[in-house]
Design a protein around this motif. Structure first.
Motif, PDB file in Angstrom:
ATOM      1  N   ASN A   1       0.825  -1.208   0.000  1.00 49.82           N
ATOM      2  CA  ASN A   1       0.000   0.000   0.000  1.00 49.82           C
ATOM      3  C   ASN A   1       0.854   1.250   0.000  1.00 49.82           C
ATOM      4  O   ASN A   1       0.548   2.244  -0.653  1.00 49.82           O
ATOM      5  N   ALA A   2       1.944   1.220   0.762  1.00 47.59           N
ATOM      6  CA  ALA A   2       2.831   2.384   0.804  1.00 47.59           C
ATOM      7  C   ALA A   2       3.481   2.606  -0.544  1.00 47.59           C
ATOM      8  O   ALA A   2       3.656   3.730  -0.987  1.00 47.59           O
ATOM      9  N   LYS A   3       3.840   1.505  -1.227  1.00 50.85           N
ATOM     10  CA  LYS A   3       4.463   1.635  -2.540  1.00 50.85           C
ATOM     11  C   LYS A   3       3.518   2.277  -3.542  1.00 50.85           C
ATOM     12  O   LYS A   3       3.933   3.035  -4.414  1.00 50.85           O
ATOM     13  N   SER A   4       2.258   1.987  -3.381  1.00 47.35           N
ATOM     14  CA  SER A   4       1.292   2.562  -4.323  1.00 47.35           C
ATOM     15  C   SER A   4       1.165   4.058  -4.133  1.00 47.35           C
ATOM     16  O   SER A   4       0.718   4.771  -5.027  1.00 47.35           O
ATOM     17  N   LYS A   5       1.552   4.539  -2.929  1.00 47.89           N
ATOM     18  CA  LYS A   5       1.465   5.975  -2.664  1.00 47.89           C
ATOM     19  C   LYS A   5       2.720   6.715  -3.099  1.00 47.89           C
ATOM     20  O   LYS A   5       2.744   7.927  -3.142  1.00 47.89           O
ATOM     21  N   ARG A   6       3.789   5.975  -3.381  1.00 41.82           N
ATOM     22  CA  ARG A   6       5.045   6.603  -3.771  1.00 41.82           C
ATOM     23  C   ARG A   6       4.812   7.498  -4.967  1.00 41.82           C
ATOM     24  O   ARG A   6       4.246   7.089  -5.961  1.00 41.82           O
ATOM     25  N   GLY A   7       5.225   8.740  -4.847  1.00 37.83           N
ATOM     26  CA  GLY A   7       5.035   9.690  -5.924  1.00 37.83           C
ATOM     27  C   GLY A   7       3.709  10.400  -5.843  1.00 37.83           C
ATOM     28  O   GLY A   7       3.448  11.296  -6.622  1.00 37.83           O
ATOM     29  N   GLY A   8       2.840  10.044  -4.903  1.00 38.09           N
ATOM     30  CA  GLY A   8       1.560  10.716  -4.747  1.00 38.09           C
ATOM     31  C   GLY A   8       1.688  11.899  -3.814  1.00 38.09           C
ATOM     32  O   GLY A   8       2.744  12.174  -3.256  1.00 38.09           O
ATOM     33  N   THR A   9       0.579  12.600  -3.621  1.00 36.08           N
ATOM     34  CA  THR A   9       0.615  13.796  -2.783  1.00 36.08           C
ATOM     35  C   THR A   9       0.884  13.469  -1.324  1.00 36.08           C
ATOM     36  O   THR A   9       1.346  14.329  -0.577  1.00 36.08           O
ATOM     37  N   ASP A  10       0.597  12.221  -0.890  1.00 42.86           N
ATOM     38  CA  ASP A  10       0.840  11.846   0.494  1.00 42.86           C
ATOM     39  C   ASP A  10       2.319  11.860   0.839  1.00 42.86           C
ATOM     40  O   ASP A  10       2.687  11.911   2.010  1.00 42.86           O
ATOM     41  N   SER A  11       3.192  11.754  -0.161  1.00 44.18           N
ATOM     42  CA  SER A  11       4.630  11.715   0.094  1.00 44.18           C
ATOM     43  C   SER A  11       5.329  12.995  -0.363  1.00 44.18           C
ATOM     44  O   SER A  11       6.527  13.001  -0.577  1.00 44.18           O
ATOM     45  N   ARG A  12       4.562  14.077  -0.503  1.00 40.02           N
ATOM     46  CA  ARG A  12       5.139  15.342  -0.948  1.00 40.02           C
ATOM     47  C   ARG A  12       4.699  16.492  -0.046  1.00 40.02           C
ATOM     48  O   ARG A  12       3.630  16.444   0.553  1.00 40.02           O
ATOM     49  N   VAL A  13       5.541  17.513   0.025  1.00 41.00           N
ATOM     50  CA  VAL A  13       5.168  18.766   0.670  1.00 41.00           C
ATOM     51  C   VAL A  13       5.655  19.897  -0.237  1.00 41.00           C
ATOM     52  O   VAL A  13       6.804  19.905  -0.674  1.00 41.00           O
ATOM     53  N   TYR A  14       4.763  20.827  -0.544  1.00 44.01           N
ATOM     54  CA  TYR A  14       5.051  21.855  -1.538  1.00 44.01           C
ATOM     55  C   TYR A  14       5.484  23.172  -0.897  1.00 44.01           C
ATOM     56  O   TYR A  14       5.125  23.480   0.247  1.00 44.01           O
ATOM     57  N   ALA A  15       6.248  23.945  -1.685  1.00 47.53           N
ATOM     58  CA  ALA A  15       6.673  25.265  -1.238  1.00 47.53           C
ATOM     59  C   ALA A  15       5.461  26.171  -1.075  1.00 47.53           C
ATOM     60  O   ALA A  15       4.498  26.080  -1.830  1.00 47.53           O
ATOM     61  N   THR A  16       5.507  27.023  -0.065  1.00 49.44           N
ATOM     62  CA  THR A  16       4.440  28.014   0.143  1.00 49.44           C
ATOM     63  C   THR A  16       4.981  29.359  -0.328  1.00 49.44           C
ATOM     64  O   THR A  16       5.513  30.130   0.461  1.00 49.44           O
ATOM     65  N   GLN A  17       4.821  29.623  -1.619  1.00 47.07           N
ATOM     66  CA  GLN A  17       5.411  30.810  -2.221  1.00 47.07           C
ATOM     67  C   GLN A  17       4.841  32.102  -1.640  1.00 47.07           C
ATOM     68  O   GLN A  17       5.518  33.120  -1.590  1.00 47.07           O
ATOM     69  N   HIS A  18       3.590  32.050  -1.199  1.00 49.29           N
ATOM     70  CA  HIS A  18       2.955  33.242  -0.638  1.00 49.29           C
ATOM     71  C   HIS A  18       3.440  33.535   0.775  1.00 49.29           C
ATOM     72  O   HIS A  18       3.189  34.613   1.312  1.00 49.29           O
ATOM     73  N   SER A  19       4.128  32.578   1.391  1.00 50.49           N
ATOM     74  CA  SER A  19       4.579  32.741   2.771  1.00 50.49           C
ATOM     75  C   SER A  19       5.962  32.126   2.946  1.00 50.49           C
ATOM     76  O   SER A  19       6.116  31.076   3.569  1.00 50.49           O
ATOM     77  N   PRO A  20       7.012  32.783   2.409  1.00 47.30           N
ATOM     78  CA  PRO A  20       8.363  32.209   2.467  1.00 47.30           C
ATOM     79  C   PRO A  20       8.892  31.997   3.879  1.00 47.30           C
ATOM     80  O   PRO A  20       9.718  31.121   4.113  1.00 47.30           O
ATOM     81  N   GLN A  21       8.397  32.804   4.841  1.00 46.59           N
ATOM     82  CA  GLN A  21       8.878  32.668   6.214  1.00 46.59           C
ATOM     83  C   GLN A  21       8.433  31.364   6.864  1.00 46.59           C
ATOM     84  O   GLN A  21       9.017  30.925   7.843  1.00 46.59           O
ATOM     85  N   THR A  22       7.394  30.763   6.327  1.00 43.21           N
ATOM     86  CA  THR A  22       6.897  29.495   6.877  1.00 43.21           C
ATOM     87  C   THR A  22       6.993  28.367   5.863  1.00 43.21           C
ATOM     88  O   THR A  22       6.269  27.384   5.965  1.00 43.21           O
ATOM     89  N   CYS A  23       7.881  28.520   4.886  1.00 42.68           N
ATOM     90  CA  CYS A  23       7.980  27.558   3.791  1.00 42.68           C
ATOM     91  C   CYS A  23       8.914  26.401   4.150  1.00 42.68           C
ATOM     92  O   CYS A  23      10.105  26.624   4.417  1.00 42.68           O
ATOM     93  N   PRO A  24       8.432  25.155   4.142  1.00 39.88           N
ATOM     94  CA  PRO A  24       9.292  24.013   4.466  1.00 39.88           C
ATOM     95  C   PRO A  24      10.402  23.797   3.443  1.00 39.88           C
ATOM     96  O   PRO A  24      11.478  23.309   3.795  1.00 39.88           O
ATOM     97  N   VAL A  25      10.156  24.168   2.184  1.00 44.15           N
ATOM     98  CA  VAL A  25      11.187  24.015   1.153  1.00 44.15           C
ATOM     99  C   VAL A  25      12.335  24.997   1.404  1.00 44.15           C
ATOM    100  O   VAL A  25      13.512  24.641   1.258  1.00 44.15           O
ATOM    101  N   GLN A  26      12.012  26.224   1.788  1.00 43.93           N
ATOM    102  CA  GLN A  26      13.055  27.199   2.100  1.00 43.93           C
ATOM    103  C   GLN A  26      13.878  26.753   3.300  1.00 43.93           C
ATOM    104  O   GLN A  26      15.102  26.915   3.328  1.00 43.93           O
ATOM    105  N   ASP A  27      13.214  26.197   4.314  1.00 44.60           N
ATOM    106  CA  ASP A  27      13.938  25.681   5.484  1.00 44.60           C
ATOM    107  C   ASP A  27      14.899  24.564   5.075  1.00 44.60           C
ATOM    108  O   ASP A  27      16.042  24.497   5.547  1.00 44.60           O
ATOM    109  N   TYR A  28      14.425  23.685   4.207  1.00 40.16           N
ATOM    110  CA  TYR A  28      15.257  22.575   3.722  1.00 40.16           C
ATOM    111  C   TYR A  28      16.467  23.109   2.949  1.00 40.16           C
ATOM    112  O   TYR A  28      17.606  22.654   3.158  1.00 40.16           O
ATOM    113  N   LYS A  29      16.257  24.065   2.059  1.00 42.81           N
ATOM    114  CA  LYS A  29      17.340  24.610   1.236  1.00 42.81           C
ATOM    115  C   LYS A  29      18.380  25.326   2.091  1.00 42.81           C
ATOM    116  O   LYS A  29      19.590  25.226   1.836  1.00 42.81           O
ATOM    117  N   GLU A  30      17.922  26.028   3.120  1.00 37.33           N
ATOM    118  CA  GLU A  30      18.857  26.687   4.037  1.00 37.33           C
ATOM    119  C   GLU A  30      19.699  25.649   4.779  1.00 37.33           C
ATOM    120  O   GLU A  30      20.919  25.791   4.926  1.00 37.33           O
TER     121      GLU A  30
END
Length: 282
Positions: A192-221
């Motif tokens: 079941n987990a393999k079927s989710k690979r690549g789906g939205t359950d295994s992703r978190v997107y950048a919050t471009q409207h709120s860079p101060q709370t963006c998980p992608v920006q935290d990761y890049k830093e």
């Protein structure tokens, strides 16, 4: 004494009125959130089954915003939880949203959101004269990456903070240019987990409207501050902090994994640095 009795009665009335207003505010804001995000949900909250209500509450604590678009204060969210608890109790709801295990998801969501908000400067701190040192900032920065990972991928099979590798989480870009992080860790043979690979359950997107709370920006830093030698796929994700470091330094972390004991105390450390009262655990 009559005067004292009258004063006590007046204080009791004032307290009751304050409690009633607090309950009404919590209920109004929660209902407005449900209408905006789940317009088909029209039931009174005291007739909603606990599993569904738990999911709604978790969503509310994570995503709710004030009318001007800003986030709530940590204490406000806790007050809303208490207000909703009172309302449900008045209507003889069969569970406690603050204590019962059936509402663990929303309880954890509230706790994590409070930590996140405190780390980002929200809330009334009891020791305003105590400024964070740069070492404290580093701890909170790393703690924030840990919090983002746990919130986004904690449900994924094979996710364990102590064994997390740098290659388990990848930075990717959609066709439209939106950056996101994707869980690429082991599935431990779960079909079941393999079927989710690549789906939205295994992703978190950048919050471009709120860079101060963006998980992608935290990761890049965090990636930028890691030593180059620790950016290979099998390198430990969480690294220990250099004993002496300053803002001018390019790399803030050692080529050494963060110890299991320190990782296990991450929430406690975040609370202490963020002046969040009460006993907290991972």
């Amino acid at each position: 004494v009559p005067d004292q009795d009258e004063r006590a009665a007046e204080l009791s009335r004032e307290q009751n009125e304050k409690t009633i207003r607090s309950t009404q505010t919590a209920l109004r804001n929660f209902r407005e959130f449900l209408i905006s995000k789940y317009p088909s949900e029209t039931r009174e909250i005291y007739v909603i089954p606990c599993k569904e209500l738990d999911a709604y509450l978790a969503s509310f604590f994570v995503d709710a915003r004030q009318k001007d678009g800003s986030e709530y204060e940590p204490n406000s969210l806790a007050n809303y939880q208490c207000g909703l608890e009172r309302y449900l109790k008045e209507h003889r709801y069969g569970y406690s949203i603050t204590r019962d295990k059936e509402f663990k998801r929303s309880q954890e969501a509230l706790k994590q959101k409070q930590i996140e908000l405190r780390c980002k400067g929200k809330g009334n701190k009891p020791h305003k004269s105590m400024k964070l040192t740069f070492a404290d900032e580093l701890i909170l920065r790393k703690s924030l990456v840990w919090l983002n990972n746990t919130k986004a991928f904690g449900h994924c099979t094979g996710f364990h903070g102590s064994t997390l590798k740098w290659g388990d989480i990848r930075l990717r870009v959609t066709e439209t240019g939106l950056e996101y992080l994707e869980w690429m860790g082991p599935d431990n043979g779960d079909v079941n987990a393999k079927s989710k690979r690549g789906g939205t359950d295994s992703r978190v997107y950048a919050t471009q409207h709120s860079p101060q709370t963006c998980p992608v920006q935290d990761y890049k830093e965090y990636a930028q501050r890691r030593p180059p030698a620790m950016r290979y796929e099998d390198a430990p994700f969480y690294l220990s902090i250099k004993p002496v470091v300053n803002l001018a330094a390019l790399h803030w972390y050692n080529c050494q994994a963060l110890g299991k004991n320190k990782l296990a105390k991450m929430v406690k450390t975040m609370c202490e640095k963020g002046n969040i009262p009460g006993r907290k655990t991972n």
